[in-house]
Design a protein around this motif. Structure first.
Motif, PDB file in Angstrom:
ATOM      1  N   TYR A 107       0.842  -1.201   0.000  1.00  0.00           N
ATOM      2  CA  TYR A 107       0.000   0.000   0.000  1.00  0.00           C
ATOM      3  C   TYR A 107       0.869   1.241   0.000  1.00  0.00           C
ATOM      4  CZ  TYR A 107      -3.730  -3.210   1.282  1.00  0.00           C
ATOM      5  OH  TYR A 107      -4.626  -4.238   1.300  1.00  0.00           O
ATOM      6  N   ARG A 108       1.900   1.211   0.862  1.00  0.00           N
ATOM      7  CA  ARG A 108       2.765   2.378   0.952  1.00  0.00           C
ATOM      8  C   ARG A 108       3.562   2.577  -0.331  1.00  0.00           C
ATOM      9  NH1 ARG A 108       5.711   1.132   6.468  1.00  0.00           N
ATOM     10  NH2 ARG A 108       6.712   3.136   6.137  1.00  0.00           N
ATOM     11  N   TRP A 109       3.989   1.466  -0.939  1.00  0.00           N
ATOM     12  CA  TRP A 109       4.723   1.584  -2.198  1.00  0.00           C
ATOM     13  C   TRP A 109       3.866   2.237  -3.275  1.00  0.00           C
ATOM     14  CZ3 TRP A 109       9.578   1.541  -3.020  1.00  0.00           C
ATOM     15  CH2 TRP A 109      10.434   0.699  -2.310  1.00  0.00           C
ATOM     16  N   SER A 110       2.624   1.757  -3.385  1.00  0.00           N
ATOM     17  CA  SER A 110       1.777   2.289  -4.452  1.00  0.00           C
ATOM     18  C   SER A 110       1.472   3.759  -4.210  1.00  0.00           C
ATOM     19  CB  SER A 110       0.493   1.491  -4.567  1.00  0.00           C
ATOM     20  OG  SER A 110      -0.133   1.446  -3.315  1.00  0.00           O
ATOM     21  N   LEU A 111       1.272   4.121  -2.933  1.00  0.00           N
ATOM     22  CA  LEU A 111       1.027   5.535  -2.650  1.00  0.00           C
ATOM     23  C   LEU A 111       2.232   6.370  -3.031  1.00  0.00           C
ATOM     24  CD1 LEU A 111      -0.918   5.580   0.691  1.00  0.00           C
ATOM     25  CD2 LEU A 111      -1.652   6.363  -1.536  1.00  0.00           C
ATOM     26  N   GLU A 112       3.425   5.857  -2.728  1.00  0.00           N
ATOM     27  CA  GLU A 112       4.627   6.614  -3.033  1.00  0.00           C
ATOM     28  C   GLU A 112       4.737   6.856  -4.532  1.00  0.00           C
ATOM     29  OE1 GLU A 112       8.198   5.168  -1.115  1.00  0.00           O
ATOM     30  OE2 GLU A 112       9.414   5.993  -2.729  1.00  0.00           O
ATOM     31  N   ALA A 113       4.486   5.812  -5.307  1.00  0.00           N
ATOM     32  CA  ALA A 113       4.641   5.958  -6.758  1.00  0.00           C
ATOM     33  C   ALA A 113       3.505   6.779  -7.354  1.00  0.00           C
ATOM     34  CB  ALA A 113       4.688   4.582  -7.410  1.00  0.00           C
ATOM     35  N   LEU A 114       2.261   6.506  -6.925  1.00  0.00           N
ATOM     36  CA  LEU A 114       1.129   7.184  -7.551  1.00  0.00           C
ATOM     37  C   LEU A 114       1.083   8.653  -7.176  1.00  0.00           C
ATOM     38  CD1 LEU A 114      -1.608   4.506  -7.219  1.00  0.00           C
ATOM     39  CD2 LEU A 114      -0.417   5.260  -9.259  1.00  0.00           C
ATOM     40  N   ASN A 115       1.369   8.969  -5.928  1.00  0.00           N
ATOM     41  CA  ASN A 115       1.305  10.375  -5.530  1.00  0.00           C
ATOM     42  C   ASN A 115       2.334  11.195  -6.262  1.00  0.00           C
ATOM     43  OD1 ASN A 115      -0.794  10.734  -3.662  1.00  0.00           O
ATOM     44  ND2 ASN A 115       0.310   9.405  -2.284  1.00  0.00           N
ATOM     45  N   ARG A 116       3.444  10.569  -6.554  1.00  0.00           N
ATOM     46  CA  ARG A 116       4.473  11.282  -7.273  1.00  0.00           C
ATOM     47  C   ARG A 116       3.987  11.629  -8.660  1.00  0.00           C
ATOM     48  NH1 ARG A 116       7.171  14.117  -9.481  1.00  0.00           N
ATOM     49  NH2 ARG A 116       9.421  14.194  -9.676  1.00  0.00           N
ATOM     50  N   ASP A 117       3.200  10.736  -9.245  1.00  0.00           N
ATOM     51  CA  ASP A 117       2.779  10.960 -10.620  1.00  0.00           C
ATOM     52  C   ASP A 117       1.596  11.913 -10.701  1.00  0.00           C
ATOM     53  OD1 ASP A 117       3.289  10.583 -13.206  1.00  0.00           O
ATOM     54  OD2 ASP A 117       2.438   8.594 -13.356  1.00  0.00           O
ATOM     55  N   LEU A 118       0.638  11.758  -9.749  1.00  0.00           N
ATOM     56  CA  LEU A 118      -0.588  12.544  -9.844  1.00  0.00           C
ATOM     57  C   LEU A 118      -0.372  13.994  -9.443  1.00  0.00           C
ATOM     58  CD1 LEU A 118      -3.244  10.090  -8.470  1.00  0.00           C
ATOM     59  CD2 LEU A 118      -2.885  10.804 -10.796  1.00  0.00           C
ATOM     60  N   VAL A 119       0.607  14.233  -8.583  1.00  0.00           N
ATOM     61  CA  VAL A 119       0.838  15.605  -8.130  1.00  0.00           C
ATOM     62  C   VAL A 119       2.201  16.048  -8.625  1.00  0.00           C
ATOM     63  CG1 VAL A 119       0.922  17.114  -6.143  1.00  0.00           C
ATOM     64  CG2 VAL A 119      -0.502  15.086  -6.095  1.00  0.00           C
ATOM     65  N   PRO A 120       2.264  16.622  -9.779  1.00  0.00           N
ATOM     66  CA  PRO A 120       3.579  16.921 -10.360  1.00  0.00           C
ATOM     67  C   PRO A 120       4.350  18.026  -9.654  1.00  0.00           C
ATOM     68  CG  PRO A 120       1.830  17.710 -11.785  1.00  0.00           C
ATOM     69  CD  PRO A 120       1.175  16.987 -10.674  1.00  0.00           C
ATOM     70  N   THR A 121       3.782  18.606  -8.588  1.00  0.00           N
ATOM     71  CA  THR A 121       4.557  19.602  -7.847  1.00  0.00           C
ATOM     72  C   THR A 121       5.635  18.955  -7.007  1.00  0.00           C
ATOM     73  OG1 THR A 121       2.929  19.481  -6.098  1.00  0.00           O
ATOM     74  CG2 THR A 121       2.668  21.243  -7.701  1.00  0.00           C
ATOM     75  N   GLY A 122       5.643  17.632  -6.975  1.00  0.00           N
ATOM     76  CA  GLY A 122       6.745  16.956  -6.295  1.00  0.00           C
ATOM     77  C   GLY A 122       6.549  16.778  -4.806  1.00  0.00           C
ATOM     78  N   VAL A 123       5.308  16.940  -4.331  1.00  0.00           N
ATOM     79  CA  VAL A 123       5.075  16.749  -2.894  1.00  0.00           C
ATOM     80  C   VAL A 123       4.887  15.266  -2.617  1.00  0.00           C
ATOM     81  CG1 VAL A 123       3.434  17.178  -1.052  1.00  0.00           C
ATOM     82  CG2 VAL A 123       4.046  19.001  -2.613  1.00  0.00           C
ATOM     83  N   LEU A 124       5.654  14.725  -1.727  1.00  0.00           N
ATOM     84  CA  LEU A 124       5.561  13.308  -1.397  1.00  0.00           C
ATOM     85  C   LEU A 124       4.720  13.122  -0.145  1.00  0.00           C
ATOM     86  CD1 LEU A 124       9.095  11.787  -1.857  1.00  0.00           C
ATOM     87  CD2 LEU A 124       7.040  11.144  -3.051  1.00  0.00           C
ATOM     88  N   VAL A 125       3.759  12.217  -0.219  1.00  0.00           N
ATOM     89  CA  VAL A 125       2.983  11.907   0.984  1.00  0.00           C
ATOM     90  C   VAL A 125       3.793  10.944   1.821  1.00  0.00           C
ATOM     91  CG1 VAL A 125       0.921  10.803   1.833  1.00  0.00           C
ATOM     92  CG2 VAL A 125       0.794  12.250  -0.170  1.00  0.00           C
TER      93      VAL A 125
END
Lengths: 236, 374
Positions: A107-125
């Protein structure tokens, strides 16, 4: 021959689940003889026939980016990894069937990868809270692969497979369970090979073909409209 | 009666330490991994518990708590158990787990781990030959033999760590040594990394296509496996596979480059974070502490060099001297010997604990593994 179109697929998962063996098996149809630790990212290429056996058959390159480390890495390592998550077309999530924590970390891996792609401002959750709604409108196809199937004892197999079925359902993805040291799991014609082929076809479709000819909302992929590779296909 | 009370106190504290070690292992050390072999966790907690109990007994000895005969009994018991664990169990299990990881020896791993342990015991015994320990009073197989060897190794390790800590501590804490890292540096390095990955991809595409055409033409590319395969491949090779091996070598070199770039980029990110952290209050506080520790470490190095060069035994260390000066000039009632002992003890302990972590990180960085390992 190098002018074939390409798609980029990430292979994510914890250390030691077998990503390098899996990628080697997928790309070179051979078992990896001497697995060693991967530092950074290793890439391999698979030649895939899209819509094999139909008149619309076309060959594509599928780049498998084997990124790794652990979810609990230092934030400097996470920021460095994030550079590989650009313009991803598909994600393969790999977990170890003998190791429950590796499944939970997906779950954490997918969030890391997907959030990076969906929010191009580069904010990591970084808190890693899992929210099912975040996967509901996810446009990137996912595939869940469980490795080391041969090490699961016969009587525990059913319980493990039910657990992984729930996991795959959460991601709204197909799942494959195999043993990376045995190529017969991905033999041509087996159900695993069919699922894999379907997944790659889906990735290629999402990348190169739009469903109704309309723009998919919220997907900031500039390459899609700049390169002129836009095709709209209608199929039932 | 008092013996029973003392024993119960000792045993309760031992159980507490065991629980603490267990929790520490689960929550901190193995936060992201799954424990396969519970043996490891048990041994860790047991060693931790007994070490802490020995420390506790020393404190009790200094403070004069508990009955002295029960203290003596517990001390002997603790010593025996710790020696047993240290010399017999831990090396055996380390050898066993190392051997289980090597695929070739997997079948007879028990046998090979015993062999490994016997080799360890041989060298351990040989280590004590130059020491003047053997006396007619004690005999060969006595506890003094083991303790003396363990003690010498332990003190040497402590001295090494202390020395390493003395040098590493100023470097880590002080912001004077921080390189200036800008965002453009990081972006440039990332771009180089992605370019290298692109080059690797294009070469791999050629390889994959060549393999596919070879496969379709019917030549199957057999990767030479095993010893005889390698000898055979020297004499026979198909033209397609020769091309492949050439490209494979180029790819290997590029992959090594990409690994180095990745590690460098991670390093730059870490330095940037340290710079940002040093601007906060907490960072400034640690920076100040760092200066203080650095001066202490530099003084220690200086004094140690003088002692070695001029071959004299150090009389008092700076902490004791400092306390003596404060007592004499400020007239505060202070048990100098008692407190100086403890304060230098605590200071050395802090330096060793932080330096163990620093040493491990530096070692793994040299081996190129670190936390970026897959």
């Amino acid at each position: 021959m190098a002018s074939l179109d390409r798609v980029k697929v990430l292979v994510l998962g914890d250390s030691g689940v077998g990503k390098s063996s899996l990628v080697h098996l997928l790309c070179q149809n051979q078992v990896l003889g001497n697995p060693s630790w991967t530092v950074g990212c290793s890439v391999d290429v698979r030649v895939h026939d899209y819509k094999e056996g139909t008149p619309e058959e076309k060959t594509y390159y599928i780049e498998l980016w084997d990124v790794g480390g652990s979810v609990g890495s230092a934030s400097s390592v996470k920021s460095t990894r994030a550079v590989f998550y650009n313009s991803v077309n598909g994600i393969i999530l790999v977990h170890d069937l003998t190791n429950k924590k590796s499944s939970q970390n997906l779950y954490r891996w997918s969030l890391e990868a997907l959030n990076r792609d969906l929010v191009p401002t580069g904010v990591l959750v970084t808190n890693g809270d899992y929210d099912r709604e975040q996967f509901a409108d996810n446009q990137i196809p996912l595939l869940v692969i469980g490795t080391k199937l041969d090490q699961i004892h016969e009587n525990k197999r059913h319980e493990v497979l039910t657990r992984t079925a729930f996991l795959a359902e959460d991601f709204n993805a197909e799942e494959i369970n195999l043993d990376c040291t045995n190529p017969r799991y991905l033999a041509a014609g087996s159900s695993n090979a069919v699922k894999l082929s379907r997944f790659f076809d889906k990735v290629i479709e999402k990348r190169y073909f739009l469903r109704d000819g309309n723009q998919i909302p919220g997907f900031p992929d500039r390459k899609r409209f700049g390169g002129g590779t836009l095709k709209s296909l209608h199929y039932d | 009666m008092s013996f029973l009370i003392d024993s119960s106190i000792m045993i309760t504290s031992q159980i507490l330490f065991f629980g603490f070690g267990w929790l520490f292992f689960m929550r901190q050390l193995f936060k992201d991994y799954e424990v396969r072999q519970y043996v490891v966790q048990v041994i860790f907690s047991v060693t931790f518990a007994f070490s802490c109990t020995m420390f506790e007994l020393i404190i009790f000895e200094i403070l004069g708590v508990l009955n002295s005969s029960s203290r003596y009994f517990h001390w002997k018991m603790n010593l025996c158990v710790i020696l047993l664990i240290l010399v017999f169990m831990v090396p055996f299990y380390i050898g066993y787990f190392i051997v289980s990881n090597i695929r070739l020896l997997h079948k007879q791993r028990l046998l090979f781990s015993c062999l490994l342990w016997l080799t360890f015991m041989y060298f351990f015994w040989k280590l004590g030959d130059p020491f003047p320990i053997l006396s007619p009073k004690h005999g060969i197989l006595s506890i003094e033999q083991l303790i003396s060897r363990v003690g010498v190794i332990g003190v040497t390790l402590m001295a090494l760590l202390s020395g390493f800590g003395a040098v590493n501590c100023p470097y880590t804490y002080m912001s004077y040594f921080l390189r200036n890292v800008t965002d453009t540096d990081i972006l440039a390095l990332e771009r180089r990394l992605l370019q290298t990955m692109d080059m690797i991809i294009s070469k791999k595409k050629r390889m994959a296509m060549t393999r596919r055409t070879m496969f379709q033409k019917g030549e199957v590319h057999n990767r030479p496996s095993g010893f005889w395969g390698m000898i055979k491949s020297v004499t026979t090779s198909a033209p397609g596979s020769e091309n492949l091996t050439l490209i494979q070598q180029e790819v290997d070199a590029l992959e090594e480059l990409s690994r180095q770039l990745f590690l460098e980029t991670a390093d730059l990110y870490a330095t940037k974070e340290r710079i940002e952290y040093s601007k906060t209050f907490k960072g400034k506080y640690f920076n100040f502490l760092g200066y203080f520790f650095s001066i202490y470490c530099v003084w220690k190095i200086f004094m140690a060099t003088i002692n070695i060069v001029f071959d004299r035994v150090g009389k008092t260390d700076p902490v004791t001297r400092g306390i003596e000066i404060t007592v004499n000039y400020l007239g505060i009632q202070f048990d100098v010997k008692f407190w100086s002992q403890h304060i230098s003890f605590i200071l050395v302990g802090i330096i060793i604990v932080t330096s163990i972590r620093g040493l491990l990180i530096t070692l793994t960085k040299d081996c190129g593994m670190e936390e970026t390992v897959n």
